[in-house]
Scaffold this motif. Structure first.
Motif, PDB file in Angstrom:
ATOM      1  N   ARG A 148       0.830  -1.195   0.000  1.00 37.32           N
ATOM      2  CA  ARG A 148       0.000   0.000   0.000  1.00 37.32           C
ATOM      3  C   ARG A 148       0.874   1.258   0.000  1.00 37.32           C
ATOM      4  O   ARG A 148       2.057   1.214   0.326  1.00 37.32           O
ATOM      5  CB  ARG A 148      -0.909   0.024   1.226  1.00 37.32           C
ATOM      6  CG  ARG A 148      -1.823  -1.177   1.329  1.00 37.32           C
ATOM      7  CD  ARG A 148      -2.654  -1.156   2.588  1.00 37.32           C
ATOM      8  NE  ARG A 148      -3.603  -0.042   2.607  1.00 37.32           N
ATOM      9  CZ  ARG A 148      -4.632   0.026   3.454  1.00 37.32           C
ATOM     10  NH1 ARG A 148      -4.863  -0.948   4.316  1.00 37.32           N
ATOM     11  NH2 ARG A 148      -5.447   1.054   3.417  1.00 37.32           N
ATOM     12  N   VAL A 149       0.266   2.381  -0.336  1.00 37.02           N
ATOM     13  CA  VAL A 149       0.911   3.691  -0.204  1.00 37.02           C
ATOM     14  C   VAL A 149       0.125   4.551   0.771  1.00 37.02           C
ATOM     15  O   VAL A 149       0.695   5.165   1.669  1.00 37.02           O
ATOM     16  CB  VAL A 149       1.025   4.404  -1.570  1.00 37.02           C
ATOM     17  CG1 VAL A 149       1.611   5.807  -1.393  1.00 37.02           C
ATOM     18  CG2 VAL A 149       1.877   3.594  -2.540  1.00 37.02           C
ATOM     19  N   VAL A 150      -1.207   4.584   0.624  1.00 37.32           N
ATOM     20  CA  VAL A 150      -2.073   5.378   1.502  1.00 37.32           C
ATOM     21  C   VAL A 150      -2.633   4.463   2.585  1.00 37.32           C
ATOM     22  O   VAL A 150      -3.157   3.388   2.288  1.00 37.32           O
ATOM     23  CB  VAL A 150      -3.218   6.032   0.703  1.00 37.32           C
ATOM     24  CG1 VAL A 150      -4.125   6.829   1.630  1.00 37.32           C
ATOM     25  CG2 VAL A 150      -2.650   6.927  -0.401  1.00 37.32           C
ATOM     26  N   TYR A 151      -2.543   4.920   3.847  1.00 38.23           N
ATOM     27  CA  TYR A 151      -2.932   4.083   4.980  1.00 38.23           C
ATOM     28  C   TYR A 151      -3.979   4.785   5.835  1.00 38.23           C
ATOM     29  O   TYR A 151      -3.774   5.929   6.258  1.00 38.23           O
ATOM     30  CB  TYR A 151      -1.717   3.776   5.863  1.00 38.23           C
ATOM     31  CG  TYR A 151      -0.695   2.857   5.233  1.00 38.23           C
ATOM     32  CD1 TYR A 151      -0.657   1.501   5.546  1.00 38.23           C
ATOM     33  CD2 TYR A 151       0.237   3.358   4.323  1.00 38.23           C
ATOM     34  CE1 TYR A 151       0.285   0.665   4.985  1.00 38.23           C
ATOM     35  CE2 TYR A 151       1.188   2.516   3.749  1.00 38.23           C
ATOM     36  CZ  TYR A 151       1.201   1.172   4.073  1.00 38.23           C
ATOM     37  OH  TYR A 151       2.131   0.346   3.504  1.00 38.23           O
ATOM     38  N   ASP A 152      -5.097   4.083   6.090  1.00 36.48           N
ATOM     39  CA  ASP A 152      -6.016   4.579   7.107  1.00 36.48           C
ATOM     40  C   ASP A 152      -5.667   3.913   8.435  1.00 36.48           C
ATOM     41  O   ASP A 152      -4.756   3.087   8.518  1.00 36.48           O
ATOM     42  CB  ASP A 152      -7.476   4.355   6.714  1.00 36.48           C
ATOM     43  CG  ASP A 152      -7.864   2.888   6.610  1.00 36.48           C
ATOM     44  OD1 ASP A 152      -7.143   2.019   7.166  1.00 36.48           O
ATOM     45  OD2 ASP A 152      -8.892   2.591   5.961  1.00 36.48           O
ATOM     46  N   GLU A 153      -6.412   4.275   9.491  1.00 37.71           N
ATOM     47  CA  GLU A 153      -6.006   3.851  10.838  1.00 37.71           C
ATOM     48  C   GLU A 153      -6.148   2.355  11.081  1.00 37.71           C
ATOM     49  O   GLU A 153      -5.592   1.822  12.040  1.00 37.71           O
ATOM     50  CB  GLU A 153      -6.834   4.624  11.876  1.00 37.71           C
ATOM     51  CG  GLU A 153      -6.499   6.099  11.985  1.00 37.71           C
ATOM     52  CD  GLU A 153      -7.198   6.982  10.970  1.00 37.71           C
ATOM     53  OE1 GLU A 153      -7.046   8.218  11.068  1.00 37.71           O
ATOM     54  OE2 GLU A 153      -7.896   6.445  10.077  1.00 37.71           O
ATOM     55  N   SER A 154      -6.882   1.644  10.230  1.00 40.57           N
ATOM     56  CA  SER A 154      -7.097   0.213  10.447  1.00 40.57           C
ATOM     57  C   SER A 154      -5.973  -0.656   9.904  1.00 40.57           C
ATOM     58  O   SER A 154      -5.942  -1.863  10.151  1.00 40.57           O
ATOM     59  CB  SER A 154      -8.410  -0.217   9.781  1.00 40.57           C
ATOM     60  OG  SER A 154      -8.302  -0.124   8.358  1.00 40.57           O
ATOM     61  N   ALA A 155      -5.022  -0.056   9.191  1.00 40.36           N
ATOM     62  CA  ALA A 155      -4.055  -0.843   8.418  1.00 40.36           C
ATOM     63  C   ALA A 155      -2.750  -1.101   9.152  1.00 40.36           C
ATOM     64  O   ALA A 155      -1.677  -1.073   8.559  1.00 40.36           O
ATOM     65  CB  ALA A 155      -3.768  -0.132   7.095  1.00 40.36           C
ATOM     66  N   THR A 156      -2.817  -1.376  10.431  1.00 41.56           N
ATOM     67  CA  THR A 156      -1.599  -1.654  11.192  1.00 41.56           C
ATOM     68  C   THR A 156      -1.673  -3.037  11.834  1.00 41.56           C
ATOM     69  O   THR A 156      -2.708  -3.426  12.364  1.00 41.56           O
ATOM     70  CB  THR A 156      -1.368  -0.580  12.276  1.00 41.56           C
ATOM     71  OG1 THR A 156      -0.210  -0.924  13.036  1.00 41.56           O
ATOM     72  CG2 THR A 156      -2.545  -0.445  13.211  1.00 41.56           C
ATOM     73  N   TYR A 157      -0.575  -3.743  11.773  1.00 40.05           N
ATOM     74  CA  TYR A 157      -0.500  -5.102  12.293  1.00 40.05           C
ATOM     75  C   TYR A 157       0.877  -5.315  12.915  1.00 40.05           C
ATOM     76  O   TYR A 157       1.883  -4.846  12.390  1.00 40.05           O
ATOM     77  CB  TYR A 157      -0.704  -6.135  11.180  1.00 40.05           C
ATOM     78  CG  TYR A 157      -1.939  -5.894  10.354  1.00 40.05           C
ATOM     79  CD1 TYR A 157      -3.194  -6.331  10.780  1.00 40.05           C
ATOM     80  CD2 TYR A 157      -1.859  -5.193   9.151  1.00 40.05           C
ATOM     81  CE1 TYR A 157      -4.326  -6.086  10.029  1.00 40.05           C
ATOM     82  CE2 TYR A 157      -2.988  -4.951   8.394  1.00 40.05           C
ATOM     83  CZ  TYR A 157      -4.221  -5.403   8.830  1.00 40.05           C
ATOM     84  OH  TYR A 157      -5.327  -5.158   8.082  1.00 40.05           O
TER      85      TYR A 157
END
Length: 320
Positions: A124-133
């Motif tokens: 990805r390039v653009v990240y919203d707040e749900s995209a963390t692991y």
């Protein structure tokens, strides 16, 4: 009710200095804590207590009469923590000690400054707040921020705390004598030294200091709207490191060469923040596109050659 008394950790740093100034201007009663005095502002230094948050008893002599805590204090240089991972554990310890201080003293509002590093490197390039692991953790610094977020969330679940996590991204501007990429590029241009770019395709979201402070201030003013929420506070625009180097070189009218090398271990290569949630809940609206923010920044440094000399003398890396 709007908090009246606020504790800001890391108050001698770039963001801390600007935030304390803003809170004072808005009429808040602010206390800062840091391990060093504030070199930038007599006003901020006057309200800064010298406290080592790594020590469990470091806060014992501090007043506990606060309505809110904004926790900015941390070791924040990604590559340095790759070289010295024990500093990542100190980040976790500082966060834990401050959460305990809040729990034991009934301080119910807690804002934690995290980082875009928690998103790691993906396709990805653009990240919203749900995209963390956790399994995309790139470095000890990343792990310290993921761990800090988890600890803050746990305290919110288990104790009477309302928490807000803000993920910041490459904040730049005045009040920074560290060897982060923007001040280091300005300092190196000032001496006609090469600008070393680690990663030919690296694109990051650079956030001007006043936009960052606007977001943090909004979390205090509208805490009821951001309670138990995670927000990206950034510009929402991507800038390549090569573009950054070229722009700084143009603004300083120097003869520096741009040298491109491989990206370094532990560093995120492509990140642009999705700031839609912050826009919705805070009316957050960044006022400084990169073109304007970098001009303000270069002008500030060029007027302070002693700061540029300090940056060069302390520099050991040139990554973001």
């Amino acid at each position: 009710m709007t908090p009246e008394s606020i504790l800001v950790t890391g108050s001698s740093g770039m963001i801390g200095t600007a935030l304390v100034e803003r809170l004072h201007a808005e009429g808040y009663d602010v206390t800062g804590v840091d391990v060093t005095p504030n070199r930038w502002s007599d006003e901020v230094d006057a309200v800064t207590e010298l406290v080592d948050l790594r020590e469990r008893g470091g806060l014992d002599d501090l007043s506990s009469e606060f309505d809110a805590i904004i926790h900015l204090g941390a070791h924040a240089r990604v590559h340095r923590l790759v070289e010295r991972p024990e500093l990542a554990m100190e980040n976790v310890t500082m966060t834990f000690n401050l959460l305990e201080f809040a729990r034991e003293n009934g301080i119910s509002k807690f804002v934690f400054a995290s980082s875009r590093e928690v998103y790691g490197n993906t396709d990805r390039v653009v990240y919203d707040e749900s995209a963390t692991y956790a399994d995309t953790s790139e470095s000890p610094y990343t792990a310290s921020k993921i761990g800090g977020e988890s600890m803050v969330t746990a305290y919110g679940q288990c104790y009477d705390l309302t928490t807000t996590i803000v993920r910041l991204s490459n904040v730049y501007g005045r009040y920074d004598a560290a060897d982060r990429v923007v001040p280091l590029f300005v300092a190196r241009c000032h001496e006609d030294l090469d600008l070393i770019v680690y990663g030919a395709n690296k694109v990051l979201d650079f956030t001007y200091i006043d936009d960052c402070v606007d977001g943090l201030y909004g979390c205090i003013e509208r805490h009821h709207k951001v309670a138990d929420t995670t927000l990206n506070i950034a510009s929402g625009q991507g800038t390549s490191l090569i573009e950054l180097a070229r722009r700084v070189a143009d603004l300083t009218s120097n003869e520096s060469e741009i040298v491109v090398e491989s990206t370094r271990t532990g560093e995120v290569s492509r990140y642009v923040a999705d700031i839609g949630r912050a826009r919705r809940v805070l009316d957050y609206d960044p006022r400084y596109p990169f073109s304007a923010g970098i001009e303000e920044t270069v002008d500030w440094y060029v007027e302070r050659p002693a700061v540029l000399e300090r940056i060069l003398s302390n520099s050991s890396a040139s990554g973001p």
